[in-house]
Motif scaffolding. Structure first.
Motif, PDB file in Angstrom:
ATOM      1  N   ILE A 395       0.820  -1.219   0.000  1.00  0.00           N
ATOM      2  CA  ILE A 395       0.000   0.000   0.000  1.00  0.00           C
ATOM      3  C   ILE A 395       0.855   1.272   0.000  1.00  0.00           C
ATOM      4  N   ILE A 396       2.186   1.103   0.083  1.00  0.00           N
ATOM      5  CA  ILE A 396       3.066   2.273   0.142  1.00  0.00           C
ATOM      6  C   ILE A 396       3.223   2.845  -1.267  1.00  0.00           C
ATOM      7  N   ASP A 397       2.445   3.887  -1.552  1.00  0.00           N
ATOM      8  CA  ASP A 397       2.501   4.529  -2.865  1.00  0.00           C
ATOM      9  C   ASP A 397       3.445   5.732  -2.823  1.00  0.00           C
ATOM     10  N   GLY A 398       3.414   6.539  -3.869  1.00  0.00           N
ATOM     11  CA  GLY A 398       4.343   7.665  -3.974  1.00  0.00           C
ATOM     12  C   GLY A 398       4.237   8.664  -2.841  1.00  0.00           C
ATOM     13  N   SER A 399       2.995   9.044  -2.488  1.00  0.00           N
ATOM     14  CA  SER A 399       2.819  10.044  -1.428  1.00  0.00           C
ATOM     15  C   SER A 399       3.262   9.487  -0.076  1.00  0.00           C
ATOM     16  N   ARG A 400       2.984   8.215   0.152  1.00  0.00           N
ATOM     17  CA  ARG A 400       3.404   7.592   1.406  1.00  0.00           C
ATOM     18  C   ARG A 400       4.933   7.524   1.487  1.00  0.00           C
ATOM     19  N   ARG A 401       5.566   7.230   0.373  1.00  0.00           N
ATOM     20  CA  ARG A 401       7.030   7.151   0.360  1.00  0.00           C
ATOM     21  C   ARG A 401       7.653   8.514   0.659  1.00  0.00           C
ATOM     22  N   ALA A 402       7.037   9.545   0.130  1.00  0.00           N
ATOM     23  CA  ALA A 402       7.537  10.895   0.394  1.00  0.00           C
ATOM     24  C   ALA A 402       7.415  11.225   1.882  1.00  0.00           C
ATOM     25  N   GLY A 409      14.400  11.347   7.465  1.00  0.00           N
ATOM     26  CA  GLY A 409      15.598  12.067   7.033  1.00  0.00           C
ATOM     27  C   GLY A 409      16.309  11.398   5.880  1.00  0.00           C
ATOM     28  N   THR A 410      15.572  10.653   5.063  1.00  0.00           N
ATOM     29  CA  THR A 410      16.156   9.992   3.890  1.00  0.00           C
ATOM     30  C   THR A 410      15.480  10.542   2.636  1.00  0.00           C
ATOM     31  N   ASP A 411      15.775   9.939   1.487  1.00  0.00           N
ATOM     32  CA  ASP A 411      15.101  10.380   0.265  1.00  0.00           C
ATOM     33  C   ASP A 411      14.160   9.291  -0.246  1.00  0.00           C
ATOM     34  N   VAL A 412      13.300   9.665  -1.174  1.00  0.00           N
ATOM     35  CA  VAL A 412      12.282   8.738  -1.685  1.00  0.00           C
ATOM     36  C   VAL A 412      12.925   7.517  -2.332  1.00  0.00           C
ATOM     37  N   GLY A 413      14.056   7.711  -3.000  1.00  0.00           N
ATOM     38  CA  GLY A 413      14.736   6.590  -3.650  1.00  0.00           C
ATOM     39  C   GLY A 413      15.167   5.531  -2.652  1.00  0.00           C
TER      40      GLY A 413
END
Length: 476
Positions: A395-402, A409-413
């Motif tokens: 369920i972890i989509d783009g907005s959740r990853r951000a 304190g990390t980045d989306v990648g």
């Protein structure tokens, strides 16, 4: 420690492993390389000479083995002779019939004597004993306070002179030593560890004081704490102290450092006293009995499985292990389970040290500088997830990853990479024999027969010298 020596041995044996038969010149070349490797590791010259002579004598008279090829037989001989040079066997601690058992700690200033007194107290406590630490180093005002601070961390009391006396430099360490035995009996303590004063170098005053303390306490064990980083100087110090105190053993500190290892390989043959304990880190639990066979195995790249198992035993609770096994058998593995496993691994020590104990790990992997802070970064990302996200990472989509990246304190990648790798691991676990699908089938089958609770197949016992430690076996 020993990485350079281990690499040298790895190269030496790689050249002979492919040979079906060893010629005399092969043996000479191998022994010459072994001799150079040991000398470069700062091993005492006479120890090297004796060790190579023993290896040569056995290799020359080698008998053809049906199980081992000539190269393997040479490696076996080298391993056995290294074990002998390191002391042969692990020291066995026995206790006084009339408590307390008294342990005297001696050594030069800066060797880690006070810290290792506390580590030894923790070790005795783990054996079911009730130790008392004695601060007999009254020359350094901070020494007694340091001992008390460390003792508080391990839950052990300290006996010494009053703070005012210590601060004024008026205390007599011999008087403290004389009184500590009665104090231990009054408190019901069965082990007394006496931390004595040190000097920057050996002198007559130091030796006389430690001799008087020894006379006053009549210790059952006298251990000399030496810094492995000092190389051959450590052996010289051990010889000098042994002349005054008749040592029972040596405690070698900083074995996790980058010293070449000469002290460990020299002290037994030169001084005639075994290495009793080894300190392998700054933490109070980085301390244990010294095992010559295990260290020899690590030097020769054979790993140290028994120590790895013992570390696992010390941090894994049986019920927790069974619960984890049950989840794996059912093909369930969430981010919360992953966090639990990471916490257990961190208790066992650094990743680099654990890799060093595993047999068959390529030196390229062992020598990689693994930053344990990487684990903290992963933990931060998982802690930034919601409960639902930890249970179902799909369920972890783009907005959740951000959001997770910002919270940790990390980045989306980096978040994407963690989620991808974890989901691949989940698939692997579910596809393994005996995991999710097989358990589901068993549940269905049992349901047709009237139900019943599904339990994992009995765990596979691992011989470790201790009772009760098991590794979860796969359902078969």
């Amino acid at each position: 420690m020993f990485e350079a020596l281990s690499d040298r041995f790895d190269g030496i044996f790689a050249r002979i492993k492919g040979k079906g038969k060893l010629r005399e010149e092969d043996v000479d070349e191998t022994l010459r390389e072994i001799r150079l490797a040991l000398l470069e590791a700062d091993v005492n010259f006479q120890v090297v000479k004796n060790l190579v002579a023993r290896i040569r004598e056995r290799v020359v008279g080698i008998e053809v083995s049906q199980a081992l090829n000539p190269a393997q037989q040479v490696i076996k001989i080298v391993n056995e002779e290294l074990v002998e040079s390191l002391g042969g066997e692990t020291i066995k601690i026995s206790y006084a019939s009339k408590p307390p058992t008294v342990v005297l700690m001696a050594g030069l200033q800066g060797s880690g004597k006070t810290t290792n007194s506390a580590k030894l107290a923790r070790w005795f406590k783990a054996q079911g004993r009730n130790p008392l630490l004695v601060g007999a180093d009254l020359q350094r005002p901070a020494a007694v306070q340091q001992l008390r601070t460390l003792a508080e961390q391990v839950g052990v009391p300290v006996y010494s002179a009053d703070d005012e006396i210590v601060a004024g430099g008026q205390g007599d360490p011999v008087d403290v030593a004389k009184a500590c035995i009665d104090e231990a009996r009054r408190l019901g303590k069965d082990v007394v560890i006496v931390d004595t004063a040190g000097r920057l170098a050996i002198d007559a005053e130091l030796m006389e004081q430690v001799r008087q303390i020894s006379e006053a306490t009549a210790p059952d064990y006298t251990f000399l704490v030496v810094d492995a980083m000092t190389g051959q100087d450590a052996v010289t110090v051990a010889e000098s102290f042994n002349e005054t105190l008749a040592l029972d053993g040596v405690i070698l500190t900083k074995l996790d450092g980058d010293a070449r290892g000469g002290a460990a390989l020299s002290v037994k043959e030169v001084v005639g006293k075994p290495i009793a304990f080894a300190s392998t880190g700054e933490k109070l639990d980085d301390f244990d009995l010294f095992h010559p066979d295990r260290l020899a195995g690590r030097i020769l790249g054979m790993g140290d499985v028994l120590t790895l198992i013992e570390k696992a035993e010390s941090v894994y609770e049986e019920k927790e292990a069974e619960a984890a096994a049950q989840k794996l058998m059912e093909g369930q593995f969430t981010f919360d389970d992953f966090l639990d496993q990471m916490a257990q691994i961190k208790k066992m020590g650094s990743i680099s040290s654990l890799l060093g104990m595993m047999p068959g790990i390529p030196k390229e992997v062992k020598n990689v500088n693994i930053d344990d802070k990487e684990l903290n970064r992963i933990e931060g990302m998982i802690h930034s997830m919601t409960r639902a996200e930890r249970n179902d990472p799909t369920i972890i989509d783009g907005s959740r990853r951000a959001r997770i990246a910002e919270g940790s304190g990390t980045d989306v990648g980096q978040v994407s990479q963690l989620v991808k790798q974890f989901m691949e691991m989940q698939k692997m676990i579910k596809s393994m024999p005996g995991m999710g699908n097989r358990v589901a089938k068993r549940k269905k089958k049992k349901g047709k027969k009237g139900g019943g609770r599904v339990t994992p197949k009995g765990p596979a016992t691992v011989p470790s010298g201790k009772q009760g430690f098991t590794l979860p076996g796969l359902d078969g």
